[in-house]
Design an enzyme around this catalytic site. Structure first.
Site, PDB file in Angstrom:
ATOM      1  N   SER A  21     -38.380  43.655  50.077  1.00  0.00           N
ATOM      2  CA  SER A  21     -37.038  43.117  49.528  1.00  0.00           C
ATOM      3  C   SER A  21     -37.548  42.817  48.059  1.00  0.00           C
ATOM      4  CB  SER A  21     -36.397  42.055  50.084  1.00  0.00           C
ATOM      5  OG  SER A  21     -37.303  40.794  50.285  1.00  0.00           O
ATOM      6  N   MET A  98     -50.322  41.797  52.632  1.00  0.00           N
ATOM      7  CA  MET A  98     -50.922  40.705  53.280  1.00  0.00           C
ATOM      8  C   MET A  98     -52.216  41.007  53.752  1.00  0.00           C
ATOM      9  SD  MET A  98     -48.359  38.917  53.750  1.00  0.00           S
ATOM     10  CE  MET A  98     -48.455  37.785  55.147  1.00  0.00           C
ATOM     11  N   HIS A 117     -45.610  34.236  45.578  1.00  0.00           N
ATOM     12  CA  HIS A 117     -45.873  33.253  46.709  1.00  0.00           C
ATOM     13  C   HIS A 117     -44.861  32.416  47.193  1.00  0.00           C
ATOM     14  CE1 HIS A 117     -48.597  31.284  49.597  1.00  0.00           C
ATOM     15  NE2 HIS A 117     -48.113  30.068  49.141  1.00  0.00           N
ATOM     16  N   THR A 149     -56.485  36.143  40.760  1.00  0.00           N
ATOM     17  CA  THR A 149     -57.877  35.706  40.825  1.00  0.00           C
ATOM     18  C   THR A 149     -58.411  35.734  41.837  1.00  0.00           C
ATOM     19  OG1 THR A 149     -57.662  33.484  40.834  1.00  0.00           O
ATOM     20  CG2 THR A 149     -57.052  34.400  38.367  1.00  0.00           C
ATOM     21  N   LEU A 152     -57.798  32.635  46.035  1.00  0.00           N
ATOM     22  CA  LEU A 152     -56.478  32.990  46.925  1.00  0.00           C
ATOM     23  C   LEU A 152     -55.466  32.195  46.610  1.00  0.00           C
ATOM     24  CD1 LEU A 152     -55.505  35.246  48.968  1.00  0.00           C
ATOM     25  CD2 LEU A 152     -56.129  33.363  50.773  1.00  0.00           C
TER      26      LEU A 152
HETATM   27  C1  GRF Z   1     -42.327  37.114  50.157  1.00  0.00           C
HETATM   28  O1  GRF Z   1     -41.580  36.008  50.532  1.00  0.00           O
HETATM   29  C2  GRF Z   1     -43.430  36.762  49.172  1.00  0.00           C
HETATM   30  O2  GRF Z   1     -43.218  35.561  48.615  1.00  0.00           O
HETATM   31  C3  GRF Z   1     -44.544  36.803  50.305  1.00  0.00           C
HETATM   32  O3  GRF Z   1     -44.291  37.830  51.149  1.00  0.00           O
HETATM   33  C4  GRF Z   1     -42.842  38.056  51.301  1.00  0.00           C
HETATM   34  C5  GRF Z   1     -42.786  39.455  50.959  1.00  0.00           C
HETATM   35  O4  GRF Z   1     -41.092  39.612  51.196  1.00  0.00           O
HETATM   36  N1  GRF Z   1     -45.580  37.080  49.429  1.00  0.00           N
HETATM   37  P1  GRF Z   1     -40.592  41.108  50.925  1.00  0.00           P
HETATM   38  O5  GRF Z   1     -41.481  42.207  51.770  1.00  0.00           O
HETATM   39  O6  GRF Z   1     -40.784  41.506  49.531  1.00  0.00           O
HETATM   40  O7  GRF Z   1     -39.189  41.363  51.667  1.00  0.00           O
END
Ligand code: GRF
Length: 221
Positions: A21, A98, A117, A149, A152
Site C-alpha cells: 500500500s 521484511m 517504520h 544504516t 536496524l
Molecule cells: C507498513 O506499515 C510499514 O510501516 C512497515 O510495513 C508495512 C508495509 O505495508 N514497514 P504495505 O505493504 O506498504 O501495505
C-alpha cells in the site's frame, strides 16, 4: 512533461514483501503530483506479494527474488544488488520489506536507501509495534521514515507523523490509522528527494540545507 522521459527524474527501486500500500501511495503521487521521479522496478522476496500485482497493473517492471534459494543473507543481498544496480537508482525505498539486510548491502546504498517504520522511533523498533504501543499504554503513536544504516530501525530520521492513541482502540484500528499517515509521508519524502532537497551528511539529515532535529521533520496531517 512525462517524468519517465525526463533525464533529470530521480530513479527509484522499491523493495517490498507484502501488500504494497505504501508502494501504491508513491505510484499515485508520481501520477497525480507529476513528481519528477520514476519507479524503475519493484522487487519482492515473496512471490505472492500483492505489491507485485500493483507494479504490474501500472506497467512497472517487477522481480521476485526468493530469499529461500540463497544459503546466506550475504548471498541473497548480493543477488538483490545485482538486480537493483542495472537500474542505476538514485533512491532505494524499503516499503514493508521484511528482510534484515547485511552491512555490505546497507553500505552499498548509503545515503540513498530509506525505510518506513510503524512507530515513533526510537520507540518500538522491530515487529508488532501497534500491539506493543497499546500494552505500554503510550498516549501517542505514529510512523517514521529514516535513512537505512546497519543499525536496524535506527538510522537518522527524516520525518515523523504522530497521532493520539484512543483509549480502548484495537491494534488493527491503530494500524489502519498509522497506515493512513504513512501514505501521506512517503510520497512527501519522495517529492523532497525528487527536488533534491534531502541529504544525509555524517549521519545527519538536512532538508534544504537545514539540519533536521533527531526526530526529523514533524509532519502535521
Ligand atoms: C507498513 O506499515 C510499514 O510501516 C512497515 O510495513 C508495512 C508495509 O505495508 N514497514 P504495505 O505493504 O506498504 O501495505
Amino acid at each position: 512533461m512525462n517524468p519517465n522521459t525526463d533525464v533529470t527524474a530521480i530513479k527509484i527501486v522499491v523493495l517490498i514483501s507484502g501488500n504494497g500500500s505504501n508502494l501504491q501511495s508513491i505510484i499515485d503521487a508520481i501520477a497525480e503530483r507529476n513528481l519528477n521521479a520514476e519507479i524503475c522496478a519493484v522487487i519482492s522476496n515473496k512471490q505472492n506479494a500483492y505489491g507485485l500485482q500493483r507494479a504490474n497493473d501500472h506497467g512497472i517492471t517487477s522481480h521476485w527474488i526468493d530469499h529461500k534459494k540463497y544459503s546466506s543473507r550475504e548471498q541473497f543481498d548480493q543477488a538483490l544488488i545485482k538486480a537493483i544496480d542495472p537500474y542505476k537508482p538514485d533512491l532505494i525505498i524499503l516499503a514493508g520489506f521484511m528482510r534484515i539486510l547485511t552491512e555490505a548491502f546497507v553500505g552499498h546504498y548509503q545515503g540513498k536507501m530509506i525505510n518506513i517504520h510503524p512507530s515513533l522511533l526510537p520507540k518500538f523498533r522491530g515487529l508488532n509495534t501497534h500491539q506493543r504501543v497499546l500494552e505500554e499504554g503510550d498516549s501517542e503513536h505514529g510512523a517514521t521514515i529514516h535513512f537505512v544504516t546497519p543499525d536496524l530501525d535506527g538510522g537518522p530520521t527524516i520525518v515523523q507523523a504522530r497521532l493520539p492513541v484512543v483509549a480502548g482502540e484495537s491494534a488493527e484500528k491503530l494500524a489502519e490509522k498509522v497506515q493512513r499517515l504513512e501514505h501521506q509521508i512517503y510520497p512527501l519524502v519522495v517529492e523532497w528527494f525528487s527536488e533534491r532537497r534531502i541529504r544525509l551528511d555524517q549521519n545527519k539529515v538536512y532538508l534544504d540545507d537545514n539540519l533536521l532535529p533527531a526526530n526529523g521533520f514533524d509532519f502535521i496531517a
